[in-house]
Design an enzyme around this catalytic site. Structure first.
Site, PDB file in Angstrom:
ATOM      1  N   GLU A 162       0.818  -1.209   0.000  1.00 16.52           N
ATOM      2  CA  GLU A 162       0.000   0.000   0.000  1.00 16.52           C
ATOM      3  C   GLU A 162       0.858   1.267   0.000  1.00 16.52           C
ATOM      4  O   GLU A 162       0.331   2.370  -0.144  1.00 16.52           O
ATOM      5  CB  GLU A 162      -0.942   0.002   1.207  1.00 16.52           C
ATOM      6  CG  GLU A 162      -0.282   0.033   2.565  1.00 16.52           C
ATOM      7  CD  GLU A 162       0.117  -1.344   3.079  1.00 16.52           C
ATOM      8  OE1 GLU A 162       0.297  -1.474   4.310  1.00 16.52           O
ATOM      9  OE2 GLU A 162       0.271  -2.279   2.274  1.00 16.52           O
ATOM     10  N   CYS A 192      16.404  -6.563  -0.914  1.00 20.97           N
ATOM     11  CA  CYS A 192      16.684  -7.793  -0.170  1.00 20.97           C
ATOM     12  C   CYS A 192      17.982  -8.430  -0.644  1.00 20.97           C
ATOM     13  O   CYS A 192      18.522  -9.307   0.028  1.00 20.97           O
ATOM     14  CB  CYS A 192      15.527  -8.790  -0.288  1.00 20.97           C
ATOM     15  SG  CYS A 192      15.282  -9.430  -1.945  1.00 20.97           S
TER      16      CYS A 192
END
Length: 500
Positions: free
Chosen positions: A176, A281
């Site tokens: 979001e 990541c």
């Protein structure tokens, strides 16, 4: 104020929950839009839309599905500038990095263009008297993806590209924090030729996540995010009978041997540690020089190099990286820097308090560098996910090998060396899922697979490549006998068949 809506059944759908999330412009620190957060009923509506589209899409032959992937690739490439600017405006990464985000996603779409070949099963003729055995790969049905903020273009395409190409229909729940690009990709997929309902996007928080994980018509879920949430997603999805792959956090190490090309190391380290403000990541936030001379040289070179890094707004073509995604994330990263100081690590370069003229309210953090970091420190054990590089010194190759091998995360690791034997030994023995040899960010190409070990991944099957095809399909094996009276026996139906 711009509202960002769900995309269900090929149409924009205004939500009814009355709940919204703020979408920030990280460059200014201002709210630029609000995104609707779905109710359980709205998630169900997306699932039902996907379910209604499934039978027709699954029965479409693989070659026609591949043609849609070819067209999707074309329309995304035609709108690359538009999509990159939209991505940067919500995430904060510089435009070049946003284009890289999209391009790495498109590489998986390119792999999906060859799905007719990837879907071919196995066949054995004459497995027994008059018996043939063959297998086929079939889609699962409605499947879902839950994606993080740091790659709002790439990771959705990693998931839905393969899942849709093999014949599934898809519900995407993007972050979001930067939801506009995922919606735009769904619109472009419709333009490329998928029927309405094949790709749906619902926005939301834990309500939407739990609704997908517990919905009886969702058969598989792919997730990328933090390790604690990944474990939660894996556990809850598995409890409800779903196939789950859940990718978690990382603390990737770069091992520098004394024979390494130090010029290359410095270039690679600064890009891998500080690029995209460290919000990857597969970033390289820990460097492990072997031996005191190597460590001292590395430290000196980094101290000279870091001031040349330019932090700027996303649209600055000369900037090496932009702001982090939210004010809360900026505070979190700065909190980890403070924690490192408290633990006794030596803060050589402090990126806190960085301010960009004209954008003083933006979420900017300067590059930070620590030395004398110890494996016992919490700031080493946990993922910082910001522009912070930590030097952990090792006295020997074995000590350096042990650091990533024993860490709770096992996503990626790199070794810098001119020694083929040392690199080969390291790659074979290190307890980490993806290894780079003189490659600082070892993200595999799209026709291989992406996945870490330990707390970096929950589930048995990796992302994209043939592992992705296996994850998004189920194998059906058929054993067929064509009777021949000379081979049949009256009592054969009463025993377990053998292939004699």
């Amino acid at each position: 104020m711009r509202d960002i809506h769900h995309f269900i059944g090929g149409q924009t759908l205004a939500g009814a929950s009355g709940r919204f999330g703020d979408v920030m412009d990280p460059n200014t620190g201002q709210v630029q839009a609000r995104v609707q957060l779905a109710t359980i009923d709205e998630v169900d509506r997306a699932v039902q839309s996907a379910q209604a589209a499934f039978e027709g899409w699954a029965s479409t032959n693989p070659q026609r599905r591949a043609r849609v992937m070819f067209e999707f690739k074309r329309v995304v490439e035609a709108r690359m500038d538009e999509l990159a600017h939209l991505l940067s405006s919500e995430h904060g990464k510089v435009i070049a990095d946003s284009k890289g985000d999209l391009q790495r996603g498109l590489e998986v779409i390119e792999f999906a263009c060859g799905i007719p070949h990837a879907l071919k099963g196995e066949y054995t003729q004459g497995a027994g008297p008059g018996i043939d055995v063959y297998s086929m790969r079939q889609p699962l049905g409605v499947v879902a993806g839950i994606t993080p903020f740091n790659f709002p273009g790439m990771i959705p395409m990693w998931m839905f590209g393969v899942a849709i190409a093999v014949g599934n229909t898809f519900v995407l729940k993007p972050s979001e924090r930067d939801p506009s690009v995922p919606v735009r990709l769904a619109e472009l997929m419709l333009e490329a030729g998928v029927p309405e309902g094949v790709l749906n996007v619902v926005h939301g928080d834990k309500v939407a996540v739990d609704a997908l994980l517990t919905h009886p018509q969702v058969h598989a879920v792919s997730f990328v995010g933090s390790s604690d949430i990944a474990h939660y997603v894996y556990r809850l999805g598995a409890e409800h009978g779903k196939r789950v792959q859940a990718m978690g956090g990382a603390k990737n190490h770069g091992i520098v041997l004394p024979d390494a090309d130090m010029d290359q190391v410095i270039r690679d380290l600064t890009g891998a540690a500080y690029g995209s403000a460290g919000e990857r990541c597969m970033a390289l936030p820990v460097v492990v020089p072997v031996g005191q001379k190597t460590a001292d040289d590395l430290r000196e070179r980094l101290v000279e190099e870091i001031p040349s890094l330019k932090v700027g707004v996303s649209t600055d073509a000369d900037a090496h990286y932009g702001p982090v995604v939210t004010a809360a994330h900026k505070a979190r990263v700065e909190g980890w820097i403070a924690r490192g100081v408290e633990e006794g690590a030596e803060l050589i370069v402090d990126g806190r308090g960085f301010s960009l003229q004209g954008h003083e309210q933006g979420f900017f953090i300067g590059p930070s560098l620590f030395d004398q970091v110890k494996p016992t420190m919490e700031s080493y054990r946990e993922e910082i996910f910001g522009p912070v590089l930590q030097i952990v010194r090792a006295e020997s190759f074995e000590a350096a090998l042990a650091l990533p091998s024993q860490h709770q995360y096992g996503n990626g690791v790199a070794i810098f060396t001119r020694s083929g034997s040392a690199a080969r030994d390291f790659a074979a023995r290190v307890n980490v899922g993806m290894v780079g040899i003189n490659v600082p960010i070892p993200v595999p190409v799209a026709y291989h697979t992406f996945g870490g070990w330990k707390r970096s991944a929950f589930g048995d099957i990796n992302q994209h490549g043939m592992e992705g095809v296996r994850f998004w399909t189920k194998t059906k094996t058929v054993t067929a006998r064509w009777p021949d009276s000379a081979l049949e026996h009256a009592d054969s139906s009463f025993v377990i068949p053998t292939m004699r």
